[in-house]
Design a protein around this motif. Structure first.
Motif, PDB file in Angstrom:
ATOM      1  N   ILE A 117      50.894  41.191  43.603  1.00 35.31           N
ATOM      2  CA  ILE A 117      51.861  42.271  43.839  1.00 35.31           C
ATOM      3  C   ILE A 117      52.984  42.084  42.817  1.00 35.31           C
ATOM      4  CG2 ILE A 117      53.463  43.316  45.474  1.00 35.31           C
ATOM      5  CD1 ILE A 117      51.734  42.263  47.734  1.00 35.31           C
ATOM      6  N   GLY A 118      53.170  43.082  41.964  1.00 37.86           N
ATOM      7  CA  GLY A 118      54.114  42.948  40.848  1.00 37.86           C
ATOM      8  C   GLY A 118      55.574  43.086  41.250  1.00 37.86           C
ATOM      9  N   LEU A 119      56.420  42.843  40.280  1.00 39.37           N
ATOM     10  CA  LEU A 119      57.871  42.903  40.457  1.00 39.37           C
ATOM     11  C   LEU A 119      58.262  44.266  41.021  1.00 39.37           C
ATOM     12  CD1 LEU A 119      60.601  41.787  37.957  1.00 39.37           C
ATOM     13  CD2 LEU A 119      60.576  44.152  38.719  1.00 39.37           C
ATOM     14  N   GLY A 120      59.051  44.229  42.110  1.00 35.87           N
ATOM     15  CA  GLY A 120      59.585  45.449  42.702  1.00 35.87           C
ATOM     16  C   GLY A 120      58.547  46.468  43.099  1.00 35.87           C
ATOM     17  N   ALA A 121      57.320  46.029  43.404  1.00 36.22           N
ATOM     18  CA  ALA A 121      56.225  46.966  43.658  1.00 36.22           C
ATOM     19  C   ALA A 121      56.537  47.934  44.793  1.00 36.22           C
ATOM     20  CB  ALA A 121      54.943  46.188  43.957  1.00 36.22           C
ATOM     21  N   PHE A 122      57.207  47.453  45.845  1.00 35.95           N
ATOM     22  CA  PHE A 122      57.540  48.317  46.986  1.00 35.95           C
ATOM     23  C   PHE A 122      59.067  48.353  47.215  1.00 35.95           C
ATOM     24  CE2 PHE A 122      53.184  46.968  47.690  1.00 35.95           C
ATOM     25  CZ  PHE A 122      52.558  48.161  48.033  1.00 35.95           C
ATOM     26  N   ILE A 142      61.665  40.689  43.935  1.00 35.77           N
ATOM     27  CA  ILE A 142      62.128  41.836  44.729  1.00 35.77           C
ATOM     28  C   ILE A 142      61.000  42.816  45.064  1.00 35.77           C
ATOM     29  CG2 ILE A 142      64.513  41.650  43.871  1.00 35.77           C
ATOM     30  CD1 ILE A 142      63.932  44.147  42.135  1.00 35.77           C
ATOM     31  N   ALA A 143      59.783  42.272  45.262  1.00 36.92           N
ATOM     32  CA  ALA A 143      58.617  43.133  45.529  1.00 36.92           C
ATOM     33  C   ALA A 143      58.839  44.010  46.753  1.00 36.92           C
ATOM     34  CB  ALA A 143      57.370  42.273  45.712  1.00 36.92           C
ATOM     35  N   PHE A 144      59.461  43.470  47.802  1.00 35.32           N
ATOM     36  CA  PHE A 144      59.693  44.227  49.030  1.00 35.32           C
ATOM     37  C   PHE A 144      61.202  44.347  49.325  1.00 35.32           C
ATOM     38  CE2 PHE A 144      55.399  42.656  49.467  1.00 35.32           C
ATOM     39  CZ  PHE A 144      54.716  43.754  49.973  1.00 35.32           C
ATOM     40  N   GLY A 145      62.039  44.200  48.300  1.00 39.27           N
ATOM     41  CA  GLY A 145      63.473  44.297  48.517  1.00 39.27           C
ATOM     42  C   GLY A 145      63.900  45.684  48.957  1.00 39.27           C
ATOM     43  N   MET A 146      65.018  45.712  49.705  1.00 37.25           N
ATOM     44  CA  MET A 146      65.613  46.965  50.165  1.00 37.25           C
ATOM     45  C   MET A 146      64.633  47.778  51.007  1.00 37.25           C
ATOM     46  SD  MET A 146      67.985  48.173  46.944  1.00 37.25           S
ATOM     47  CE  MET A 146      68.799  49.367  47.981  1.00 37.25           C
ATOM     48  N   ASN A 147      64.175  47.181  52.114  1.00 36.24           N
ATOM     49  CA  ASN A 147      63.362  47.870  53.117  1.00 36.24           C
ATOM     50  C   ASN A 147      63.956  47.586  54.488  1.00 36.24           C
ATOM     51  OD1 ASN A 147      60.709  49.281  52.121  1.00 36.24           O
ATOM     52  ND2 ASN A 147      60.956  47.485  50.790  1.00 36.24           N
ATOM     53  N   ASN A 148      63.223  47.888  55.540  1.00 33.78           N
ATOM     54  CA  ASN A 148      63.715  47.685  56.898  1.00 33.78           C
ATOM     55  C   ASN A 148      62.878  46.648  57.657  1.00 33.78           C
ATOM     56  OD1 ASN A 148      65.744  49.686  56.597  1.00 33.78           O
ATOM     57  ND2 ASN A 148      64.250  51.298  57.054  1.00 33.78           N
ATOM     58  N   LEU A 149      62.361  45.663  56.958  1.00 30.51           N
ATOM     59  CA  LEU A 149      61.521  44.647  57.589  1.00 30.51           C
ATOM     60  C   LEU A 149      62.371  43.734  58.454  1.00 30.51           C
ATOM     61  CD1 LEU A 149      59.310  43.696  54.486  1.00 30.51           C
ATOM     62  CD2 LEU A 149      58.707  45.206  56.396  1.00 30.51           C
ATOM     63  N   THR A 150      61.828  43.399  59.638  1.00 23.40           N
ATOM     64  CA  THR A 150      62.509  42.453  60.530  1.00 23.40           C
ATOM     65  C   THR A 150      61.762  41.129  60.624  1.00 23.40           C
ATOM     66  OG1 THR A 150      61.342  43.342  62.448  1.00 23.40           O
ATOM     67  CG2 THR A 150      63.493  44.325  61.911  1.00 23.40           C
ATOM     68  N   GLU A 151      60.481  41.161  60.320  1.00 31.13           N
ATOM     69  CA  GLU A 151      59.656  39.946  60.428  1.00 31.13           C
ATOM     70  C   GLU A 151      58.625  39.972  59.320  1.00 31.13           C
ATOM     71  OE1 GLU A 151      56.375  38.084  63.518  1.00 31.13           O
ATOM     72  OE2 GLU A 151      58.170  39.070  64.331  1.00 31.13           O
ATOM     73  N   VAL A 152      58.384  38.806  58.731  1.00 35.63           N
ATOM     74  CA  VAL A 152      57.395  38.687  57.649  1.00 35.63           C
ATOM     75  C   VAL A 152      56.567  37.437  57.900  1.00 35.63           C
ATOM     76  CG1 VAL A 152      57.039  38.298  55.187  1.00 35.63           C
ATOM     77  CG2 VAL A 152      58.777  39.926  55.945  1.00 35.63           C
ATOM     78  N   THR A 153      55.234  37.620  57.794  1.00 33.53           N
ATOM     79  CA  THR A 153      54.318  36.480  57.810  1.00 33.53           C
ATOM     80  C   THR A 153      53.655  36.420  56.454  1.00 33.53           C
ATOM     81  OG1 THR A 153      53.894  36.689  60.175  1.00 33.53           O
ATOM     82  CG2 THR A 153      52.305  35.434  58.888  1.00 33.53           C
ATOM     83  N   LEU A 154      53.919  35.337  55.725  1.00 30.49           N
ATOM     84  CA  LEU A 154      53.356  35.206  54.385  1.00 30.49           C
ATOM     85  C   LEU A 154      51.867  34.862  54.463  1.00 30.49           C
ATOM     86  CD1 LEU A 154      56.203  33.304  52.493  1.00 30.49           C
ATOM     87  CD2 LEU A 154      55.755  35.774  52.597  1.00 30.49           C
TER      88      LEU A 154
END
Length: 748
Positions: A117-122, A142-154
């Motif tokens: 997943i590339g830089l700033g993809a989402f 910052i692939a997923f920066g500036m979203n509304n995520l509350t929980e992340v499982t890598l």
């Protein structure tokens, strides 16, 4: 004009450069038919989407373009397109930089084979949830920066996560399931300066493994850290009470159960295992019933494990108490027959087994609640007692008396009769036809009963169990023997034995039927083994007597190995039955001749009657015998005159009487023959003297014939033969002359 070498070299260099450029840049941009997608060929049979020109905001990206799978989404391909939803095909393995940035996506399904997943993809969307497959090895800055995520499982992979990959979200919980994940700077933080404490840092809990980047990251950015492999909370409940680490008293054969209660803050519980006596039982509860049949203590261990290997074990000891002494079972009779009594008894708590006794002797031990006592004697009383037993002892017994029904069985189990070894006795058959040999003067009858309580009466005499009775037989007579069986309940059954004692010799006077003498079957079938069947024709005065025997009669006589004797006043024949065929009727013919038979010489010298004997079956005569037939001719001579008396037969071929032999016995000359012909008795000396006189006369006639030949006079038969020879010779000469003359006639 030849080109200079330098020019040729330049041309070759330009061609090589063109080839290199073609190999380096095969991805000339192309568009699909309606111009919605622009794509480039990757040179390996796959394509990369580089641009989207459509107006739809809900997009389903095709998995193929120009027949080639789409494996990459290029940089900026869908950037600033106002997209609200997108379906990415499973063929995609790479998403380029800012490929979906600056849109309005609220959720996204990442393809299961994606690796990069590339830089700033989402970046800068409205994502509230995202599932990252374990195939991903790289997540860009910052692939997923500036979203509304509350929980992340890598991903559970050795993934590299770029700086601020998840910054500017509303994160509260981060799960990092692989200890080898590499985290960049401020992956989960908003933009901060070095040394600053992130805002609300305590609100973000990081779950990972001790000693990993996850633990270091949590420490460096002041986030609470919870080890993923921490032990779950576990309790063992018995009657809703936590008994972990305790000893619990339980009743014998208790069916109560233990329950497992467990919890882990983040990890899923994967295994709940009970261990009892090295046996493992999975499940949230455990029934105690299999473990409460043995008095004493038993240790039970509960082990609970999470998906990340966190494990907790708890133990409880159950102490099984001894059972009370079992009560007395209620014993009843269910049914009765002549030979069976069916018993049943009630269930008794705490009974391990039951013991049933008949007249004080144990006949059953087990856990059943019924028993069928079989093979008993009819009309007999029995006493039964049943006890319930467990490890604490034997309880009081319950006793009952039962009697089998009186028997109505009148069947003989077996019947043996001396002298009848092949009797095929069947209890269902009540009448038998029995034949015994002529030398059997009596039979011993031994009956045995199916029901030993029945009474047996033979010829009016009662017989005790196992005893026998003798019945005497008259030779050549039929006898009826009655056997009466009386059952216990008075039922009666009779068996009848029709016993015939055969005779060694049977003498019958046949009856004349259409010029043949016949005998009755019942007379024939009374003859015993190797006996003689005597047919008395002494009352017959006719010269010719014929006796008819049917093939059924013959078959019986042959089976018995009998001799058929035919008696007249002046002759007796003894014919072994084996000389004839059992499959055809037989006619025995005796023809008495007078002294004036043509072509038979010396009959005037006969010392007995002259007979011609014949055996005929079908259209054939029996001419030779496998066993010789005895001839007996009556003679009237004194003892001193019988020395030279012998039986002769007439040889029809030689026209002479030929000697058989003979011996004198009480007025008869006896001899054996292997064929039938015409027979009589001569005095051998008289017959020889007569034959010598005939020979002298024959020699005189022979001399006269020789004289006629010497004088040229042939016998009549010789003259005729000579004349035939002369005639034949003349016919041959005439034929030859005609053949030789035939060509000359043709020429003329």
């Amino acid at each position: 004009m030849e080109k200079p070498a330098s020019l040729r070299i330049a041309i070759i260099a330009l061609i090589a450069l063109a080839i290199i450029l073609m190999l380096q840049y095969p991805q000339m941009e192309q568009a699909d038919a309606d111009g919605t997608y622009t794509w480039t060929d990757n040179g390996d049979g796959t394509v990369t989407i580089t641009d989207y020109s459509g107006t739809d905001t809900d997009i389903v990206i095709p998995d193929e373009l120009d027949g080639k799978p789409v494996t990459e989404i290029g940089n900026d391909a869908f950037r600033y397109m106002g997209i609200t939803s997108v379906v990415i095909p499973e063929t995609v393995t790479k998403i380029g930089e800012q490929a979906f940035a600056y849109n309005s996506l609220t959720e996204i399904t990442i393809p299961p084979n994606l690796t990069d997943i590339g830089l700033g993809a989402f970046h800068d969307n409205s994502l509230t949830d995202v599932h990252l497959p374990d195939s991903i090895t790289n997540i860009g800055v910052i692939a997923f920066g500036m979203n509304n995520l509350t929980e992340v499982t890598l991903p559970n992979n050795e993934t590299t996560v770029g700086g601020h990959a998840f910054s500017a979200n509303s994160l509260t919980r981060i799960i990092i399931p692989n200890p080898n994940i590499t985290l960049g700077e401020g992956v989960f933080e908003d933009q901060i300066e070095d040394g600053e404490v992130p805002i609300n840092s305590e609100d973000i809990i990081i779950y990972g493994f001790e000693g990993s980047d996850a633990a270091d990251y949590a420490d460096g950015y002041f986030h609470p850290f919870v080890p993923l492999d921490s032990s779950p909370d576990v309790s063992i409940l018995f009657n809703e009470t936590d008994v972990g680490g305790q000893t619990v008293s339980v009743d014998y054969q208790s069916a109560e159960e233990l329950k497992a209660v467990y919890h882990h803050e983040i990890a899923s519980i994967t295994d709940v295992i009970w261990t009892v006596n090295d046996e493992t039982i999975p499940g949230d509860s455990l029934s105690l019933e299999p473990y409460t049949t043995t008095v004493g203590e038993t240790t039970i261990r509960l082990t609970v494990e999470t998906e990340y290997g966190g494990q907790t074990s708890k133990e409880v000891i159950i102490d099984v108490q001894p059972p009370p002494l079992p009560a007395s079972p209620e014993l009843t009779v269910e049914s009765r027959t002549e030979t069976d009594i069916s018993l049943q008894w009630g269930f008794v708590p705490y009974a391990d087994e039951y013991i049933l006794k008949r007249d004080g002797e144990e006949i059953y031990r087990g856990t059943g609640l019924s028993y069928e006592d079989r093979h008993l004697s009819p009309g007999t009383s029995y006493t039964y007692t049943v006890h319930a037993v467990n490890m604490s002892g034997t309880g009081e017994g319950s006793t009952i008396t039962a009697e089998t029904e009186k028997s109505s069985n009148t069947r003989l189990k077996d019947l043996t009769i001396s002298g009848v070894p092949d009797l095929d006795f069947d209890p269902e058959q009540d009448e038998y036809q029995i034949r015994v040999a002529h030398d059997v003067e009596y039979v011993t009858i031994t009956p045995s009963m199916e029901d030993e309580g029945a009474t047996v009466i033979v010829q009016g005499d009662e017989i005790d169990k196992g005893d026998s009775i003798k019945v005497f037989l008259d030779e050549g007579k039929d006898h009826t023997i009655e056997i009466q069986v009386v059952a216990q309940d008075g039922t009666e059954q009779n068996y009848t034995l029709n016993v015939t004692r055969l005779s060694s010799d049977i003498l019958v006077k046949p009856t004349l039927d259409e010029q043949m003498y016949t005998v009755k079957n019942e007379d024939v079938f009374l003859l015993g083994q190797a006996g003689t069947f005597l047919i008395d024709l002494t009352h017959v005065t006719d010269d010719v007597a014929a006796i008819y025997l049917s093939k059924e009669q013959l078959a019986y006589l042959i089976e018995q190995g009998a001799v058929i004797q035919v008696q007249r006043e002046d002759v007796i024949l003894n014919i072994p039955s084996v000389n004839v065929d059992a499959n055809q009727d037989l006619i025995i013919s005796l023809r008495r001749l007078n002294e004036n038979v043509e072509d038979m010489s010396s009959l005037n010298l006969s010392r007995s009657a002259v007979y011609t004997f014949q055996l005929k079956q079908g259209e054939e005569f029996v001419r030779e015998f496998s066993e010789p037939v005895e001839l007996q001719f009556a003679v009237s001579a004194s003892e001193k005159d019988v020395e030279h008396l012998n039986i002769y037969y007439w040889n029809d071929r030689t026209k002479e009487w030929e000697l058989i032999g003979g011996r004198y016995n009480e007025g008869f000359i006896q001899a054996l023959t292997d064929h039938f012909s015409t027979f009589t008795v001569f005095d051998s000396t008289e017959l020889m003297a007569s034959n010598d006189q005939d020979d002298d006369q024959g020699e005189t006639e022979t001399a006269e014939n020789k004289d006629r030949q010497s004088s040229g006079i042939l016998p009549e038969t010789g003259t005729q033969m000579y004349q035939w020879l002369i005639g034949g010779l003349l016919f041959i000469i005439a034929g030859t002359f005609f053949i030789l003359r035939r060509p000359s006639y043709k020429n003329q």
